[in-house]
Design a protein around this motif. Structure first.
Motif, short mmCIF file in Angstrom:
data_model
loop_
_atom_site.label_atom_id
_atom_site.label_comp_id
_atom_site.label_asym_id
_atom_site.label_seq_id
_atom_site.Cartn_x
_atom_site.Cartn_y
_atom_site.Cartn_z
N LYS A 72 -10.73 -0.24 -21.34
CA LYS A 72 -9.64 -1.20 -21.41
C LYS A 72 -8.30 -0.48 -21.60
N ILE A 73 -8.31 0.50 -22.49
CA ILE A 73 -7.07 1.27 -22.74
C ILE A 73 -6.65 2.01 -21.48
N GLN A 74 -7.65 2.58 -20.81
CA GLN A 74 -7.38 3.33 -19.58
C GLN A 74 -6.75 2.42 -18.51
N LEU A 75 -7.31 1.21 -18.37
CA LEU A 75 -6.77 0.26 -17.39
C LEU A 75 -5.36 -0.16 -17.78
N ASP A 76 -5.16 -0.45 -19.07
CA ASP A 76 -3.83 -0.83 -19.53
C ASP A 76 -2.80 0.24 -19.17
N ASN A 77 -3.17 1.50 -19.36
CA ASN A 77 -2.26 2.60 -19.04
C ASN A 77 -1.88 2.62 -17.57
N GLU A 78 -2.90 2.45 -16.71
CA GLU A 78 -2.63 2.48 -15.27
C GLU A 78 -1.74 1.31 -14.87
N VAL A 79 -2.01 0.14 -15.47
CA VAL A 79 -1.21 -1.04 -15.16
C VAL A 79 0.24 -0.83 -15.56
N GLU A 80 0.46 -0.18 -16.72
CA GLU A 80 1.83 0.09 -17.16
C GLU A 80 2.61 0.90 -16.13
N LYS A 81 1.90 1.85 -15.50
CA LYS A 81 2.57 2.69 -14.50
C LYS A 81 2.97 1.88 -13.26
N LEU A 82 2.27 0.77 -13.05
CA LEU A 82 2.57 -0.07 -11.89
C LEU A 82 3.83 -0.90 -12.09
N ALA B 198 0.83 -1.21 0.00
CA ALA B 198 0.00 0.00 0.00
C ALA B 198 0.86 1.26 0.00
N LEU B 199 1.94 1.19 0.78
CA LEU B 199 2.85 2.33 0.87
C LEU B 199 3.57 2.55 -0.46
N THR B 200 3.98 1.44 -1.07
CA THR B 200 4.74 1.51 -2.32
C THR B 200 3.92 2.12 -3.47
N ILE B 201 2.61 1.84 -3.48
CA ILE B 201 1.81 2.32 -4.62
C ILE B 201 0.88 3.45 -4.21
N GLU B 202 1.16 4.05 -3.04
CA GLU B 202 0.26 5.08 -2.51
C GLU B 202 0.04 6.23 -3.50
N GLN B 203 1.16 6.77 -4.03
CA GLN B 203 1.03 7.93 -4.90
C GLN B 203 0.30 7.55 -6.20
N ASP C 154 -3.28 9.09 -7.61
CA ASP C 154 -3.35 9.71 -8.93
C ASP C 154 -4.34 9.01 -9.88
N LEU C 155 -4.98 7.93 -9.42
CA LEU C 155 -5.91 7.22 -10.30
C LEU C 155 -7.05 8.14 -10.73
N PRO C 156 -7.50 8.04 -11.97
CA PRO C 156 -8.65 8.86 -12.38
C PRO C 156 -9.90 8.47 -11.56
N PRO C 157 -10.84 9.41 -11.43
CA PRO C 157 -11.98 9.18 -10.52
C PRO C 157 -12.87 7.99 -10.93
N ASN C 158 -12.83 7.57 -12.18
CA ASN C 158 -13.69 6.46 -12.59
C ASN C 158 -13.02 5.10 -12.39
N ILE C 159 -11.81 5.11 -11.79
CA ILE C 159 -11.13 3.83 -11.52
C ILE C 159 -10.95 3.68 -10.01
#
Lengths: 417, 417
Positions: free
Chosen positions: B234-244, B194-199, B203-208
């Motif tokens: 799907k594209i939006q989720l892919d983008n967020e996953v890439e940041k992870l 939780a600490l590692t991915i806090e930021q 920053d997640l968009p409000p619909n996620i």
């Protein structure tokens, strides 16, 4: 005392996780005479949790919540409790010490700092320490209402409920007793059964209620008696059961007991019989069901799952010719499997299953949902088939396994009167 | 459109039956973009059911009930629906004909008379016929509210929901889409994760939205996106996953997939690996978990459950000397079991488990909760142990099986990069 259970967590509402905690807690509460009037599953939001507490206390004086206590952001239960009870959250020294010791025991001292919020509890709460996780269980009592919040992980919930909450409640509140008894009826359509025992049901005393719980083609008749003395209730239930014997006795496979695997256990131990299984389409579920009973190693010797049909030949001596002529999903293969299984494990009883659980047909083009199973007790053999095209594969395996054990119970009762 | 599910039945409240219907229905509704806001489990009483309908419609415009439609006295749902909607109950000719045909098909025509009340439905209801049981599914729509009542038996519920209700709702109502994606993280304590991915989370968009779902020592991070276009989501989720990826990539064993057995399936098929199991303390659960996946026969060859320790010697060539010296619950026996299993089934991979699931110690006096398991991939071997003294035997078998498959996934990822 009456209870409402509240399950907090989006993972249940989204269908990601099956809620098994409520089932366990309901069973435990029932055993000390506290009926559960309602189970609510709600989202992990402060306002929703507060509203659910208010809703629950309208009809009950005990609320037990599970879930929503972890260290991450999606847990808001404690905050909701604090707001609902007008309490404040503060770090509890004893809880912090417990947490610290747990971290040391788990060699995770470096995580103490980021878990320290787990020691923050309601100032008025009684804390039950959690031996198996970081979130403690809290109980708050105010104006005759009791609320307990538990973590969500089942193996943390069970010991907390069983060893801490139930003894506490039992000592402090339990007033009336609830005793249940389950009678298992087979080969008797529910509607006809209801008609047969209609007058008996109408004549039941007001403190005894009846429910029908169908499991495959077994119907569990559950009699529940409520009263102040457990001994009296038992006698009362025994009397009512006696009146049932002349009405449905020939269709009853057990006069007591909920799970078929427990009913089977008694029969196997009584008649000193050992058991093995050779299961194909049930894929391990039959063995799992049998070994789910504590003490099953006294009669269950082992099992084999010859999933590839070549394994049926190699390990169970099923003849290639039979497979070629009858296909692998046939009464003949089921019978040969049961012979091979009995010889391999040297047991009195062997069970075998072969079928197509779907969603696709097998390499022999057998229809999805077809299953054959053999029950072999020493030299007595019975092979049955079922056709369950509408079931998903896990339901299929569970249904077939239930049915095999149920038929085994019937067959043992016939042979060993 | 938003939904509330109502489970009707004393068998759930008393802890006799685990409610699995809600889980299935919630999953199905989610797939067409209808979130479940609340799940209520209530008693089979007319007033209670009516009150629950009112309660549900306060927050949702779709209510789906299960249970309380059988032919026996403890079923009062239809009456409650009629009273709530100011409707009347009448025999429906089409439903009666369907019932009659079902009885003929099942060779139970003599039971038609006493089942005829099952054809009594709400006069304003749209009826979905039940192919697998006598109680039909009814849908009533009034003032923008939709209520559906289903029977309680899971294998009747599933096809009704999947093949009839969902297509109906999808066509008529589904507006927004919900897409979820699950990322599986191992060996990463929840608090530290939780600490590692806090930021990133902030920053997640409000619909996620993000949830943490711990399963053993695996944490499932579920990202849920809501919006009007499935492709965009799907594209939006892919983008967020890439940041992870740069944050937690080395701890992730799957970037998509809920069940460990499904994640494993992909890996085994991709790398063309076959699998067998030799399980003692898990008693069939490991094989059941593997075979719960449709298509598992492509890589799962078979399993053996040598429950009696003599079977470990006879069927798996475990040496008597090893058992004598190390006892049956030891790393050495687990390793020898895996060798025997790999040879017996001729597979690339073999898995073995041996342990004491309790509640009593075994004949060698090993401590309850001890378990050793071996994962053998061709010539690579890994043997691990767990100590789970606090778990009941079914939780124990489930936990160990989950963990074995999870470690197998990690090991495959290391070997077959």
């Amino acid at each position: 005392m009456k209870a409402v259970l509240i399950t907090i967590g989006d993972e249940i509402l989204s269908g990601n996780t099956v809620d098994t905690n409520s089932n366990f807690i309901a069973q435990q509460l029932k055993s000390i005479g506290i009926p559960v009037l309602k189970i609510l599953t709600v989202a992990d939001e402060v306002q929703t949790i507060k509203k659910s507490l208010a809703e629950g206390f309208e009809i009950a004086d005990l609320i037990i919540t599970t879930g929503g206590l972890g260290p991450t952001k999606d847990d808001r239960t404690k905050k909701a409790f604090a707001e609902y009870f007008g309490d404040e959250l503060k770090t509890d020294d004893a809880t912090f010490l417990h947490l610290k010791n747990l971290m040391i025991k788990r060699k995770r001292e470096h995580l103490l700092e980021i878990n320290k919020d787990q020691a923050v509890v309601l100032s008025k709460a009684h804390v039950f320490q959690n031996e198996n996780g970081t979130a403690p269980c809290q109980m708050i009592q105010q104006n005759g209402k009791t609320a307990v919040c538990l973590p969500g992980v089942p193996y943390e919930v069970k010991p907390l409920v069983k060893d801490k909450i139930i003894p506490f409640l039992q000592q402090k509140y339990a007033l009336s007793h609830i005793i249940a008894r389950i009678i298992s009826v087979v080969d008797f359509p529910e509607s006809l059964l209801a008609l047969t025992i209609e007058q008996w049901e109408l004549d039941l005393p007001p403190n005894i209620s009846l429910s029908y719980l169908p499991v495959g083609n077994r119907i569990k008749l559950r009699l529940t008696a409520v009263g102040s003395d457990a001994g009296d209730l038992k006698i009362q239930l025994d009397n009512e059961v006696e009146k049932l014997r002349p009405l449905i006795g020939d269709k009853v496979i057990a006069w007591d007991g909920n799970d078929i695997q427990e009913i089977l256990k008694e029969l196997l131990l009584k008649n000193k019989l050992t058991l093995s299984v050779a299961e194909s389409c049930t894929g391990g579920e039959l063995a799992r069901l049998i070994t789910s009973v504590s003490g099953s190693s006294a009669y269950f010797t082992g099992g084999i799952i010859p999933y590839d049909f070549n394994q049926k030949i190699a390990l169970l001596n099923v003849s290639e010719k039979t497979i070629r002529q009858k296909t692998v999903v046939s009464a003949e293969v089921a019978e040969e499997m049961s012979v091979g299984c009995q010889q391999l494990f040297k047991t009195d009883i062997s069970l075998s299953t072969t079928g197509v659980s779907g969603p696709r047909t097998d390499e022999f083009n057998n229809t999805v949902g077809t299953v054959f199973y053999t029950i072999r007790i020493k030299d007595s053999v019975q092979t049955n088939s079922l056709f369950l095209p509408h079931m998903e594969r896990n339901d299929f395996a569970a249904f077939v396994s239930q049915r095999v054990l149920q038929d085994l119970v019937s067959m043992i009762l016939k042979i060993f009167k």
